[in-house]
Scaffold this active site. Sequence first.
Site, PDB file in Angstrom:
ATOM      1  NE  ARG A  14      47.301  39.181  29.771  1.00  0.00           N
ATOM      2  CZ  ARG A  14      47.086  39.881  28.665  1.00  0.00           C
ATOM      3  NH1 ARG A  14      48.088  40.535  28.105  1.00  0.00           N
ATOM      4  NH2 ARG A  14      45.882  39.943  28.113  1.00  0.00           N
ATOM      5  CE1 TYR A  53      45.496  41.164  37.975  1.00  0.00           C
ATOM      6  CE2 TYR A  53      45.551  39.457  36.301  1.00  0.00           C
ATOM      7  CZ  TYR A  53      45.608  40.782  36.650  1.00  0.00           C
ATOM      8  OH  TYR A  53      45.776  41.749  35.685  1.00  0.00           O
ATOM      9  CG  HIS A  55      43.500  32.190  27.574  1.00  0.00           C
ATOM     10  ND1 HIS A  55      42.574  31.913  28.564  1.00  0.00           N
ATOM     11  CD2 HIS A  55      43.937  33.452  27.826  1.00  0.00           C
ATOM     12  CE1 HIS A  55      42.457  32.955  29.363  1.00  0.00           C
ATOM     13  NE2 HIS A  55      43.274  33.907  28.947  1.00  0.00           N
ATOM     14  CG  HIS A  70      42.389  35.926  36.621  1.00  0.00           C
ATOM     15  ND1 HIS A  70      43.271  34.943  36.250  1.00  0.00           N
ATOM     16  CD2 HIS A  70      42.157  36.657  35.496  1.00  0.00           C
ATOM     17  CE1 HIS A  70      43.570  35.061  34.971  1.00  0.00           C
ATOM     18  NE2 HIS A  70      42.905  36.100  34.489  1.00  0.00           N
ATOM     19  NE  ARG A  92      37.127  40.470  36.465  1.00  0.00           N
ATOM     20  CZ  ARG A  92      38.123  39.987  35.728  1.00  0.00           C
ATOM     21  NH1 ARG A  92      39.010  39.174  36.268  1.00  0.00           N
ATOM     22  NH2 ARG A  92      38.219  40.282  34.444  1.00  0.00           N
TER      23      ARG A  92
END
Length: 701
Positions: free
Chosen positions: A387, A480, A447, A604, A576
């Site tokens: 992202r 984050y 990822h 995160h 989390r």
Amino acid sequence: MPRRPAIQPVVNEAPKPELFLSRELGALEFNFRVLAQARDPSTPVLERLRFLSIVASNLDEFFEVRVAMLKHHHQFGSAAPGPDGVASGELLAHIRERVLDLVGAQYATWHDELGPALAAENIHFLTRKQWTTRQRRWLQGYFENEVLPVLSPLGLDPAHPFPRILNKTLNIAVVLQGRDAFGHEGHMALVRAPRSLPRIIRIPDEVGGTGDHYVFLAELLQAFVDMMFPGFKVAGAYQFRVTRNSELIVEEEVDNLARALTEELLGRGYARPVRLEIGNDCPQSIVSMLISNFQLEETDVYRCNGPVNIIRVGTVYDDIDRPDLKFPRFTPAISPGLNGAKRIFDVLSQRDILLHHPYESFSAVVDLLREAVQDPDVLAIKQTLYRAGKDTPLVDLLVEAARKGKDVTVVIELRARFDEEANIRFATRLQEAGVQVVYGVVGFKTHAKMMLIVRRENGHLRRYSHLSTGNYHQANSRLYTDIGLMTADPEIGEDLHKVFQQLSGLGPMISLKRLLHSPFTLYKSIIEKIEREATHARNGRPARIVAKLNALNEAHVIEALYAAAQAGVDIDLIVRGACTLRPGLPGISERIRVRSIVGRFLEHSRVYWFANDGQPEIYCASADWMERNLMRRIEIAFPIIDPQLAKRVHDETLANYLADNTQAWLLDSDGHYERATPGAHAPYTAQQVLLERLSGLNAST
């Protein structure tokens, strides 16, 4: 096409259901913790509004992905129970029960707590009953001039069948009485709100008066619905919203992943419905008609005591310039290791640099890439993009690097959920500039967050690396918490070179010296390190595990943790979101403690720490301890080698969070969370401590 690697669980026995919590219900419980932020009077009221919007957004995604997948498998009888042993039908019933609780609490928060708190600050969301004559006159003019011209109301009859309704759009079901110009009796019509219309309308100050006054578009449509159907009497107008399956499925045998995804995206907005939200006042006859047309069940309907698109309340956060009603502003600090440095390469040639976002600025990463683009000695740049954000400068810099003649390779994950279209656009732009674009590996999402820069120095090639627990997304770096490492360590650089080579060349298995690599070595290494701690404990040596994760659900990792706890290892997990491990089970997990931190920033960063008999190891990673991260994704866990930086990561991301007694929630063995309280101790908030320590933001500012 390369074969998937054969990944076998280390533990071969079937998981015992009584030892596991539900992943889906755990994800829902996280939203109750977020909602608690919206209900907390000590939180600034506009931040509370934002938290309420986040809950609605999370719930949308939960239905679009998790519930959609469960319903699909349940319908076709292909759903094997998870480790908790609960069948899909039973799980869907549990989910509905808990979602009803959440939706009820959400609207109660809106009406009973947030509404009055906002009104006390002269911020008003007005219903039709609250409009003054002047406000109503202005809103009618706004409707006639700005809204009505773009609407296309649709009467339903055999010549006008029920239309396609786009995912998560606002719609009004209208009941009509009377005859049209052709002599047809009016019964039913639909009004679809175009996406071009704002969902919340601000009334000008000269009309609304002092303060901020807002009206939901749904209120406007319902108030003036009769103007859309002249000659008819409107017997009722009811807002509704449908949520659809948004998971994209692309076959592994496709010839062109980008083209296949583009075609899939065209139909995403009209995929199978999974949820119907509708106003509380809607009669059952209308609900039944909608259920029939969407091919849903009664159990898919959720009645809303307020706007069905309550997610939109978050849009006013940026519209209202009231710093006193928001968290104190702060400026992310420049990393101490870079403060005053003219060239990042010169610094990295001497020492590693640690970045802790959002407390420290993401600009260091942009500056590193910019320096590489401008440096004539830099020969190649390789980077992953999962992202990146709408206005990222990184893509501009990568394009510039390619135009300067540098060899640029970018691995773009086209299947980053809900960022697929943006990533396809980035890929096209980069390719047009001459960048070698790789779409990762079919069947495995890329990822990992990593950048590699190859530079010629004194007749030799030297590699500079950046690795991170989070995305190359500048906006998210302010919201984050993530850990980034910039290093010139030759072994890390060599490892990254091999990983990029494997991704771009679809090469064979590789052997890495420093990095743990999913889906190849990360899973096995985690199991081995957990088992090593158990061996140390059995032999009377120091043994402890602390891990910070977004989620934990991999059954065999959990079983390894149970075994380590029974061997005497103390284990602290900071998770989390969803955690399927049951802490505190007598004789099984009494030594395991699980806590969740929910606060101003979204937690995160993933950090794994192993005591290792007095020689601790610490890794930061892009991967959670989830089945998908360990088995079906390209992930990287990187060690923090410098002792001072390793201590800093431990102290800031682990010890600091274990000391939190205000924003921490403690998980019990039944899956319930209890908020921590200071008790006799002084209040301690981990995120605030880091704000003050790293960014210099005092709690009183």
